[in-house]
Design an enzyme around this catalytic site. Structure first.
Site, PDB file in Angstrom:
ATOM      1  N   TYR A 109       0.852  -1.192   0.000  1.00  0.00           N
ATOM      2  CA  TYR A 109       0.000   0.000   0.000  1.00  0.00           C
ATOM      3  C   TYR A 109       0.886   1.240   0.000  1.00  0.00           C
ATOM      4  O   TYR A 109       0.756   2.142   0.824  1.00  0.00           O
ATOM      5  CB  TYR A 109      -0.919  -0.006   1.216  1.00  0.00           C
ATOM      6  CG  TYR A 109      -2.204   0.780   1.022  1.00  0.00           C
ATOM      7  CD1 TYR A 109      -3.209   0.302   0.191  1.00  0.00           C
ATOM      8  CD2 TYR A 109      -2.407   1.996   1.659  1.00  0.00           C
ATOM      9  CE1 TYR A 109      -4.385   1.016   0.011  1.00  0.00           C
ATOM     10  CE2 TYR A 109      -3.580   2.715   1.481  1.00  0.00           C
ATOM     11  CZ  TYR A 109      -4.556   2.218   0.655  1.00  0.00           C
ATOM     12  OH  TYR A 109      -5.711   2.934   0.468  1.00  0.00           O
ATOM     13  N   THR A 145      -2.765   2.402  -4.697  1.00  0.00           N
ATOM     14  CA  THR A 145      -2.893   2.969  -3.358  1.00  0.00           C
ATOM     15  C   THR A 145      -3.693   4.264  -3.388  1.00  0.00           C
ATOM     16  O   THR A 145      -3.372   5.190  -4.145  1.00  0.00           O
ATOM     17  CB  THR A 145      -1.488   3.254  -2.787  1.00  0.00           C
ATOM     18  OG1 THR A 145      -0.726   2.036  -2.795  1.00  0.00           O
ATOM     19  CG2 THR A 145      -1.572   3.799  -1.382  1.00  0.00           C
ATOM     20  N   GLU A 146      -4.751   4.327  -2.564  1.00  0.00           N
ATOM     21  CA  GLU A 146      -5.581   5.534  -2.452  1.00  0.00           C
ATOM     22  C   GLU A 146      -6.044   6.054  -3.815  1.00  0.00           C
ATOM     23  O   GLU A 146      -6.205   7.255  -4.018  1.00  0.00           O
ATOM     24  CB  GLU A 146      -4.826   6.640  -1.703  1.00  0.00           C
ATOM     25  CG  GLU A 146      -4.504   6.307  -0.253  1.00  0.00           C
ATOM     26  CD  GLU A 146      -5.734   6.253   0.637  1.00  0.00           C
ATOM     27  OE1 GLU A 146      -6.767   6.816   0.253  1.00  0.00           O
ATOM     28  OE2 GLU A 146      -5.649   5.625   1.720  1.00  0.00           O
ATOM     29  N   LEU A 147      -6.248   5.121  -4.757  1.00  0.00           N
ATOM     30  CA  LEU A 147      -6.739   5.445  -6.106  1.00  0.00           C
ATOM     31  C   LEU A 147      -5.793   6.366  -6.879  1.00  0.00           C
ATOM     32  O   LEU A 147      -6.219   7.073  -7.801  1.00  0.00           O
ATOM     33  CB  LEU A 147      -8.139   6.068  -6.046  1.00  0.00           C
ATOM     34  CG  LEU A 147      -9.239   5.173  -5.443  1.00  0.00           C
ATOM     35  CD1 LEU A 147     -10.546   5.958  -5.323  1.00  0.00           C
ATOM     36  CD2 LEU A 147      -9.447   3.931  -6.292  1.00  0.00           C
ATOM     37  N   SER A 298      -7.712   9.861  -3.999  1.00  0.00           N
ATOM     38  CA  SER A 298      -9.004  10.044  -3.333  1.00  0.00           C
ATOM     39  C   SER A 298      -8.863  10.823  -2.026  1.00  0.00           C
ATOM     40  O   SER A 298      -9.857  11.027  -1.326  1.00  0.00           O
ATOM     41  CB  SER A 298      -9.636   8.678  -3.040  1.00  0.00           C
ATOM     42  OG  SER A 298      -8.795   7.921  -2.184  1.00  0.00           O
TER      43      SER A 298
END
Length: 481
Positions: A109, A145-147, A298
């Site tokens: 991630y 990771t986190e879009l 995001s």
């Protein structure tokens, strides 16, 4: 017909223990096992298990018409194996229904896609291996990771065999366009893009229990009405949530589980179906190509990467961490590789954010530290010890430009030796075969033939002919005078 595409993310970092300056060089274990066990166990029993069991009931109740997808980070898989293996059994049941798709994402991630494409590809591959071994699944859709996404990532994802990518429907990228369509990547047209509807997603994640919100309370029928009333040509609404939204961020007493259970009934009444990401890109044609020049995500209102790289502390930690990426990849020390993976988790940089107002409150909500500066100090102490261990493997006196060819040579040595050994074995085999076929044949030719006994009888008793002396040449007559 309109469709809802749910994606539930599961991720938990390996949080660091309090690591002092005086521990550098003496203590090589960096993680707070007690805290990690405590947090994960609480979230699993308050959120993950009841949410997953609710999804199982919905799939059975609506005979497979309710469909969704999951994204699970590799570090979350490792923590679940260690502290809550019973939840992995529930995930296996969801996978076996055939109504749940599992989406790939980086193992750690991490922010590797912004710094090291090779590390990024390796981490995606590691998560795919976990999904294949645990659930027998080969993912065709990826979520960074986190879009996080930009044009540089798309060609790499296509080369890795992915058909679609989940990312953020950032307003500054879309402009007047809607996120409720399927798009293609401008830099790699074969890659389809599914964009998160940030408003409808955040309505559940952050505003469900907000008494000051003008739409409070949020009910299932109201929510489905909002989706059904979007323009007819907008066929897909992507709702991407953290699974811990159900039961942790939004407690069970708020009615969040009842809200989730009621969604399929009202969706059926309004003609709204549920699809997985792969089904969405297979059924719905893209309307346009989307170009993303700078990374989006995001996180926070800005929808960029400033949540992790927005100040000098974060950038210093980020640069030092990835300065040794190539060295760590080439070493054979398993504990060093494991620690490097855990230290890459973006949460460590998230805790260092100095943003204020709403975004700052969100950062402090998830942080185990009192201040961003404490997070930075603790992380850099750990990183200092880690870099010392890397130094022992590959001294820093050698510049990266000099080191890379050397490391490449070392990594290729084994393969070259193996290839040469195979070639040598093949040549030996050919020589042996040649000896059998040709040298054996030549030996047969050289063997003396047996004498004919009849010929001996014929020649027996005969006298050999007497040798005659050669005749002298006649003398030439002398010429007359």
């Amino acid at each position: 017909m309109k469709a809802i595409c749910f994606n539930f993310e599961i991720h938990q970092p390996f949080r660091l223990k309090r690591y002092r300056f005086f521990d550098i060089g003496r203590d090589h274990y960096y993680f707070d096992d007690f805290l990690n066990d405590d947090i994960l166990s609480r979230i699993v029993h308050n959120s993950y298990i009841p949410a997953a069991e609710t999804l199982l009931r919905l799939i059975e109740q609506y005979q497979g018409k309710f469909r969704c997808s999951f994204s699970v980070s590799g570090v979350a898989f490792e923590q679940l194996e260690r502290y809550a293996p019973e939840f992995l059994d529930i995930l296996k049941k969801l996978a076996d229904t055939g109504c749940v798709e599992f989406v790939a994402q980086p193992f750690a991630y991490s922010l590797a896609s912004l710094a090291d494409p090779e590390e990024f590809a390796q981490q995606i591959s590691e998560t795919c291996s976990i999904l294949r071994s645990r659930f027998g699944i080969t993912p065709k859709v990826v979520r960074n990771t986190e879009l996080i996404y930009d044009d540089d990532i798309a060609p790499q994802l296509v080369a890795m065999g992915f058909k679609a990518c989940l990312t953020e429907g950032a307003k500054h990228i879309l402009g007047w366009k809607s996120p409720n369509y399927v798009y293609t990547a401008a830099s790699a047209p074969k890659l389809k893009l599914l964009l998160r509807n940030s408003k409808l997603s955040d309505d559940i994640s952050f505003r469900f229990t907000d008494y000051n919100w003008n739409e409070y309370p949020l009910t299932a029928d109201k929510y489905i009405d909002w989706i059904a009333s979007t323009p007819q040509e907008e066929q897909i609404v992507n709702i991407f949530l953290n699974l811990e939204t159900f039961g942790d961020l939004q407690p069970a007493t708020s009615g969040i589980f009842q809200f989730l259970e009621a969604l399929p009934r009202f969706a059926a009444e309004r003609g709204v179906e549920f699809v997985t990401p792969s089904e969405a890109v297979a059924k719905i044609k893209p309307v346009d190509a989307l170009s993303v020049m700078h990374p989006i995500s995001s996180a926070d209102e800005a929808r960029d990467v400033s949540a992790w790289l927005g100040n000098r502390m974060q950038n210093e930690a980020f640069e030092k961490l990835y300065s040794v990426a190539e060295r760590v990849r080439q070493c054979d020390n398993r504990s060093l590789k494991r620690d490097y993976s855990y230290l890459q988790t973006c949460d460590h940089l998230f805790y260092m954010s100095t943003k204020r107002k709403a975004d700052g409150a969100l950062h402090s909500l998830f942080s185990p530290y009192e201040t961003p500066f404490q997070a930075f100090t603790n992380y850099m102490n750990v990183l200092a010890d880690f870099l010392m261990r890397v130094e022992e493997q590959f001294p820093s006196q050698v510049d990266n430009e000099e080191l890379n060819p050397l490391l490449l040579t070392i990594s290729n040595q084994g393969a070259e030796i193996e290839a040469l050994n195979k070639e040598l074995a093949s040549m030996r085999k050919n020589i042996e075969q040649y000896n059998i076929e040709h040298i054996g044949r030549d030996k047969k030719k050289e063997e003396p033939k047996e004498e004919n006994p009849k010929a001996e009888k014929k020649t027996r008793g005969r006298k050999p002919k007497a040798e005659t002396a050669p005749k002298e040449p006649k003398a030439k007559k002398a010429p007359k005078e």
